[in-house]
Scaffold this active site. Structure first.
Site, PDB file in Angstrom:
ATOM      1  N   HIS A   1      36.346 -23.284  29.849  1.00 39.49           N
ATOM      2  CA  HIS A   1      35.388 -24.342  30.189  1.00 39.49           C
ATOM      3  C   HIS A   1      34.030 -24.068  29.542  1.00 39.49           C
ATOM      4  O   HIS A   1      33.396 -24.966  28.995  1.00 39.49           O
ATOM      5  CB  HIS A   1      35.202 -24.411  31.710  1.00 39.49           C
ATOM      6  CG  HIS A   1      36.409 -24.891  32.460  1.00 39.49           C
ATOM      7  ND1 HIS A   1      36.911 -24.235  33.558  1.00 39.49           N
ATOM      8  CD2 HIS A   1      37.210 -25.972  32.275  1.00 39.49           C
ATOM      9  CE1 HIS A   1      37.964 -24.894  34.021  1.00 39.49           C
ATOM     10  NE2 HIS A   1      38.175 -25.942  33.256  1.00 39.49           N
TER      11      HIS A   1
ATOM     12  N   LYS B   1      45.259 -32.771  42.587  1.00 40.49           N
ATOM     13  CA  LYS B   1      45.209 -31.315  42.798  1.00 40.49           C
ATOM     14  C   LYS B   1      44.587 -30.998  44.152  1.00 40.49           C
ATOM     15  O   LYS B   1      43.732 -31.737  44.631  1.00 40.49           O
ATOM     16  CB  LYS B   1      44.360 -30.628  41.713  1.00 40.49           C
ATOM     17  CG  LYS B   1      44.894 -30.784  40.299  1.00 40.49           C
ATOM     18  CD  LYS B   1      43.936 -30.134  39.312  1.00 40.49           C
ATOM     19  CE  LYS B   1      44.389 -30.315  37.869  1.00 40.49           C
ATOM     20  NZ  LYS B   1      43.339 -29.891  36.911  1.00 40.49           N
TER      21      LYS B   1
ATOM     22  N   ARG C   1      43.268 -28.009  24.646  1.00 40.21           N
ATOM     23  CA  ARG C   1      43.922 -26.759  24.235  1.00 40.21           C
ATOM     24  C   ARG C   1      45.133 -27.058  23.370  1.00 40.21           C
ATOM     25  O   ARG C   1      45.582 -26.217  22.605  1.00 40.21           O
ATOM     26  CB  ARG C   1      44.345 -25.956  25.468  1.00 40.21           C
ATOM     27  CG  ARG C   1      43.197 -25.327  26.221  1.00 40.21           C
ATOM     28  CD  ARG C   1      43.608 -24.916  27.591  1.00 40.21           C
ATOM     29  NE  ARG C   1      43.961 -26.080  28.392  1.00 40.21           N
ATOM     30  CZ  ARG C   1      44.035 -26.105  29.710  1.00 40.21           C
ATOM     31  NH1 ARG C   1      43.831 -25.005  30.400  1.00 40.21           N
ATOM     32  NH2 ARG C   1      44.346 -27.213  30.350  1.00 40.21           N
TER      33      ARG C   1
ATOM     34  N   SER D   1      42.703 -22.921  34.703  1.00 36.49           N
ATOM     35  CA  SER D   1      42.373 -22.560  36.089  1.00 36.49           C
ATOM     36  C   SER D   1      43.639 -22.326  36.905  1.00 36.49           C
ATOM     37  O   SER D   1      43.708 -21.398  37.716  1.00 36.49           O
ATOM     38  CB  SER D   1      41.547 -23.671  36.741  1.00 36.49           C
ATOM     39  OG  SER D   1      40.356 -23.881  36.042  1.00 36.49           O
TER      40      SER D   1
HETATM   41  O1  PNS Z   1      39.727 -30.400  35.393  1.00 40.66           O
HETATM   42  P1  PNS Z   1      40.546 -31.636  35.641  1.00 40.66           P
HETATM   43  O2  PNS Z   1      41.224 -31.565  36.994  1.00 40.66           O
HETATM   44  O3  PNS Z   1      41.517 -31.904  34.533  1.00 40.66           O
HETATM   45  O4  PNS Z   1      39.530 -32.867  35.649  1.00 40.66           O
HETATM   46  C1  PNS Z   1      39.954 -34.162  36.018  1.00 40.66           C
HETATM   47  C2  PNS Z   1      38.765 -34.923  36.622  1.00 40.66           C
HETATM   48  C3  PNS Z   1      38.261 -34.188  37.853  1.00 40.66           C
HETATM   49  C4  PNS Z   1      37.670 -35.009  35.595  1.00 40.66           C
HETATM   50  C5  PNS Z   1      39.243 -36.357  37.021  1.00 40.66           C
HETATM   51  O5  PNS Z   1      40.249 -36.269  37.986  1.00 40.66           O
HETATM   52  C6  PNS Z   1      38.082 -37.219  37.532  1.00 40.66           C
HETATM   53  O6  PNS Z   1      37.393 -37.816  36.736  1.00 40.66           O
HETATM   54  N1  PNS Z   1      37.880 -37.269  38.876  1.00 40.66           N
HETATM   55  C7  PNS Z   1      36.804 -38.030  39.489  1.00 40.66           C
HETATM   56  C8  PNS Z   1      37.357 -39.308  40.146  1.00 40.66           C
HETATM   57  C9  PNS Z   1      37.690 -40.350  39.088  1.00 40.66           C
HETATM   58  O7  PNS Z   1      36.826 -40.862  38.400  1.00 40.66           O
HETATM   59  N2  PNS Z   1      38.987 -40.658  38.941  1.00 40.66           N
HETATM   60  C10 PNS Z   1      39.481 -41.596  37.952  1.00 40.66           C
HETATM   61  C11 PNS Z   1      39.726 -40.877  36.629  1.00 40.66           C
HETATM   62  S1  PNS Z   1      40.237 -42.025  35.357  1.00 40.66           S
END
Ligand code: PNS
Length: 194
Positions: free
Chosen positions: A23, A47, A99, A136
């Site tokens: 990150h 998650k 990645r 993670s």
């Molecule tokens: O590290 P991650 O889990 O791959 O990140 C994903 C994340 C947290 C960026 C995504 O789930 C997110 O944007 N969550 C906030 C809520 C939201 O906007 N959801 C719609 C995504 S299109």
């Protein structure tokens, strides 16, 4: 992308559960492209977090303060939709690291959805290949079974992960407690898949 005379702001969003050296690599690359970067600690509804949002913010703040050139990166919790957060902070882009192909497959629908919602663009940045194995989820899995993870995460984070895993095994974590309190406050039937 060039906005003449304007400060360009990007958001690096993620679960950061926990923040890894991968990150930080992406945040550094984002910082080289944009005038300002905000690291957004967000909720991924597919998650279940080990660490509380506050812990993840503290970890990120400490890691950035200890990373020369990244001290000015802001850290904030994304309370709801990422696109709303982007609008609030005035971001012109979301930056996500890749990645490999699996990351792209997972990220593309989110990038397209975010563009559909408000028109915000996502910039995909290839990560350092030397960190391509760092995730993670794998950090937690290796730590869960007693493996070494301290060279995959910022200083002190390995201890926090091991402690949270031990707390979870004993039946309580800050993240679990946060979820339990939220569920008590607002009963929900929300699904967890995507
Ligand atoms: O590290 P991650 O889990 O791959 O990140 C994903 C994340 C947290 C960026 C995504 O789930 C997110 O944007 N969550 C906030 C809520 C939201 O906007 N959801 C719609 C995504 S299109």
């Amino acid at each position: 992308m060039y906005y003449r005379g304007e400060v360009t702001i990007a958001v690096c969003p993620g679960s950061f559960d926990p923040l890894t050296l991968g990150h930080l690599d992406i945040v550094r690359r984002a910082r080289s492209l944009f005038d300002e970067v905000v690291l957004g600690v967000a909720r991924n509804s597919s998650k279940s977090a080990l660490l509380s949002a506050e812990q993840r913010v503290e970890i990120a703040r400490a890691a950035l303060d200890a990373s020369p050139g990244l001290e000015d990166v802001r850290v904030a919790i994304v309370p709801g939709l990422l696109v709303d957060f982007c609008r609030e902070v005035g971001a012109v882009a979301v930056v996500k690291g890749l990645r490999g192909g699996a990351d792209f497959d997972a990220e593309l629908p989110m990038a397209l959805m975010n563009r559909h919602l408000v028109g915000v663009e996502t910039v995909f940045v290839p990560g350092d290949p030397a960190l391509a194995h760092v995730a993670s989820s794998l950090v937690k899995d290796v730590a869960r079974f007693g493996g070494p993870v301290d060279d995959l995460v910022p200083a002190g984070v390995g201890d926090l992960v091991r402690q949270a895993l031990a707390d979870r095994a004993a039946g309580s974590t800050p993240a679990a407690e946060q979820t339990r309190q939220a569920q008590q406050a607002t009963p929900t039937t929300e699904g967890t898949g995507r």
